[in-house]
Design a protein around this motif. Structure first.
Motif: not given
Length: 511
Positions: A31-38, A126-129, A160-165
Motif C-alpha cells: 500500500g503506497m501513499s499518493g493521490f493525484t500526483g501529491a 484483498f488479503g493482507k497488506i 492494516m500493513a504488517d510493516a511500514v516504511i
C-alpha cells in the motif's frame, strides 16, 4: 532533518531508500501513499525498481501488487511499470507507461470506486497488506505523523500493513501541520456508526496519523517536490461549458431549489473544472463551500479571494504556481482547508447528507444519459472511474461535462449508445457540453434523448442522432428506450475502421 523527525526511536530507524526497498519482495501486496500526483513516496519506488531490474537480470521473478489512493506520478507508477514490476494495480492511474501495459494485457488493473477501496481492504477482500510505504511531512515528538499533501488511503495502509516504511519529505510545507482531520473509527459491520459530520468544515478526527513504532521498519529522508502539471488557462470550449453550468445554477437559485451560496461543490480535476472555478470567481456567488476529493489551482484561488469559505478534500493537486500561492497565503488557508482520508471525503452517506453538487468529466454519454468515463472505444482504459461514482449516485445534483467533440471533430461525445457504462442514466442529472446544457431530471428516456440532442450535440452530428432516434422509435423492439441494436455501436466501429464517426449524411451536412 532533526526538525522533521523529532522522535528519537523513529530517528534511529533511518536508512537509505536502497536499504529500505529491500524489505519489499516478490509477490507482496504494497500500500503506497499518493493521490493525484501529491503525497506519493519519492525515493522508495525508484530504489525498488532497481532491485526488481537486478532480480530479473538474475532470472528471478519479482512483481508486486500496488494499492494507492489514486494516481501517483512517473516516479512511482511509471518506474515500476517500466521494469515489469507490477502484477496488479488498484484503484486509479494516469501514467502513460502503466496505462500502455494495462491496455496491452501485461498487468492486471482493478478499477474501483475510490471511496470503497479502504473498507474493502479492511474487510479482507484483498488479503493482507505486507508493507505500507507512506510519505509524511514530519514525525512529531510523540511519534504521531504529520500527513503530507494528500491523505488518500494512508490511514488504512498504516492500520492494516504488517510493516511500514515512512518517507519524511522536507519539501512538504510546514504549513500543512494542523490542516488534516483523520477520522478514527475501526468498527466493522454490523457495528459501524455514522460519521458525525454535518458540515464540510466540521472536524471530527485527529490532525495526525498514528502508527505503532514496532511496525516501522525504515524511515527514509527525502526532499523532493510533488509532480503536478503547470496550470493551463481554460480554453474557449471549457469556458463555454462553465458558462452554461453557472447559468443553470443561477436558475436553480431563482427556483428556490438551492441556496444563494449554492451547496457543497465536488469538482473533478482538469481544464473544465478550473474554468468553472474561474467562472465562479467572476460571478455573484459568495460564501461557497466544497466537499470534494482534490483542491486544484482554481479552487485555491476561490478560497484566497474570499469567494469560498471552506474546502474539504483528501488531496491537493496544485501547479508549481499554485504551490507558491498556497505558501504565500498559508496562514489564512490553514483555517479554510481540511484534508481527510478518502474513505471520508468520498463517503456516499456524507455526499447525500450534505447535498453535494457533483461535477465530473466524461469520455462520452449516450442519448439516454448513460455515461462512460473510463474506456476509449469500449476497450482501452483511460484512467479509471476515480471518485465520480461515489458522488454521482448520491449527489443532490449529478453533473457530467465534456466538449461536444474530440479528435478535432472526428469523434462525437454524444453517441447512440456508450461503448462502456460507468454511470447509468439513473445517476445522471445534467449533461453539459460547449453546445449547451441538458437537464435530465424528471424526464423519460425518449424525453432525455430529445433534450440531449437539442442541447448538447455538435451540429455536425445532430442530424445523424436525430435520424437514429426517429428510425429507432419507428422500428425498435420496444418503444420505452428505442435502439437499433445493429447500429447502436456502429459509430465506434466506424471510427475504428475509418478514423471518423462521420457518416455520409453528416459529411454532406458539414460540407
Amino acid at each position: 532533518m532533526s526538525d522533521r523527525i523529532r522522535h528519537p526511536a523513529f530517528a534511529a530507524r533511518r536508512m537509505s531508500a536502497e536499504q529500505a526497498a529491500r524489505h519489499i519482495r516478490h509477490d507482496m501486496t504494497v500500500g503506497m501513499s499518493g493521490f493525484t500526483g501529491a503525497g506519493y513516496p519519492k525515493a522508495i519506488p525508484g530504489a525498488l525498481a532497481q532491485h526488481i531490474t537486478d532480480a530479473h537480470g538474475r532470472g528471478e521473478p519479482f512483481r508486486i501488487r500496488v494499492l494507492t489512493g489514486a494516481s501517483t506520478a512517473p516516479e512511482l507508477d511509471g518506474a515500476l511499470a517500466r521494469v515489469d514490476g507490477i502484477e496488479l494495480r488498484v484503484p486509479f492511474q494516469s501514467d502513460p507507461e502503466l496505462r500502455s501495459r494495462i491496455n496491452a494485457g501485461k498487468l492486471d488493473y482493478m478499477d474501483i470506486h475510490l471511496g470503497q477501496l479502504a473498507e474493502k481492504v479492511r474487510y479482507g477482500f484483498f488479503g493482507k497488506i505486507d508493507v505500507a510505504v507512506i510519505e509524511v511531512s514530519a514525525i512529531r515528538e510523540d511519534g504521531s505523523l504529520v500527513p503530507s499533501s494528500s491523505v488518500g488511503n494512508n490511514k488504512t495502509w498504516l492500520d492494516m500493513a504488517d510493516a511500514v516504511i515512512l518517507e519524511v519529505n522536507r519539501w512538504q510545507p510546514d504549513a500543512l501541520d494542523g490542516m488534516h482531520d483523520i477520522f478514527y473509527d475501526t468498527a466493522l459491520p454490523p457495528y459501524r456508526s455514522p460519521i458525525p459530520l454535518t458540515h464540510p468544515g466540521e472536524r471530527v478526527g485527529d490532525p495526525y496519523l498514528q502508527v505503532p513504532l514496532e511496525k516501522v521498519i525504515a524511515v527514509v529522508e527525502t526532499d523532493a517536490p510533488d509532480r503536478n502539471s503547470p496550470f493551463k488557462a481554460p480554453d474557449a470550449t471549457s469556458k463555454a461549458i462553465a458558462e452554461h453550468l453557472i447559468d443553470f445554477l443561477r436558475f436553480e437559485v431563482r427556483q428556490g431549489r438551492i441556496p444563494a451560496n449554492l451547496l457543497p461543490i465536488q469538482s473533478g480535476v482538469g481544464n473544465i473544472a478550473n474554468a468553472f472555478m474561474q467562472g465562479l470567481g467572476e460571478s455573484e456567488f459568495t460564501g461557497l463551500t466544497a466537499f470534494t476529493e482534490v483542491i486544484q489551482d482554481g479552487m485555491l484561488e476561490l478560497i484566497i479571494s474570499g469567494k469560498m469559505d471552506l474546502a474539504a478534500a483528501t488531496s491537493f493537486s496544485l501547479s508549481p504556481v499554485g504551490i507558491e500561492r498556497f505558501l504565500e497565503h498559508a496562514d489564512v488557508l490553514r483555517d479554510k482547508i481540511i484534508l481527510r482520508q478518502q474513505g471520508v471525503s468520498n463517503h456516499p452517506e456524507l455526499v447525500r447528507r450534505l447535498g453535494c453538487i457533483a461535477l465530473n468529466g466524461m469520455i462520452e454519454a449516450d442519448i439516454y444519459g448513460n455515461v462512460n468515463s473510463t474506456h476509449l472505444m469500449g476497450t482501452q482504459m483511460m484512467n479509471g472511474i476515480g471518485g465520480s461514482g461515489d458522488f454521482a449516485r448520491n449527489a443532490y445534483l449529478s453533473v457530467f461535462m465534456a466538449p461536444s467533440t474530440a479528435k478535432n471533430g472526428l469523434i462525437s461525445t454524444i453517441v447512440p449508445m456508450v461503448s462502456h457504462v460507468d454511470h447509468t442514466e439513473h445517476d445522471v442529472s445534467v449533461i453539459v457540453t460547449d453546445q449547451g446544457l441538458a437537464d435530465l431530471r424528471m424526464l423519460s428516456p425518449r424525453q432525455r434523448a430529445k433534450v440531449i440532442v437539442e442541447k448538447c450535440v455538435h451540429p455536425s452530428y445532430r442530424d445523424m442522432l436525430a435520424d437514429y432516434i426517429e428510425r429507432a422509435t419507428a422500428t425498435s423492439y420496444g418503444k420505452h428506450t428505442p435502439h437499433l441494436l445493429p447500429e447502436a455501436l456502429s459509430w465506434h466501429e466506424r471510427y475504428l475502421v475509418t478514423g471518423s464517426m462521420f457518416g455520409p449524411e453528416a459529411t454532406q451536412a458539414k460540407d
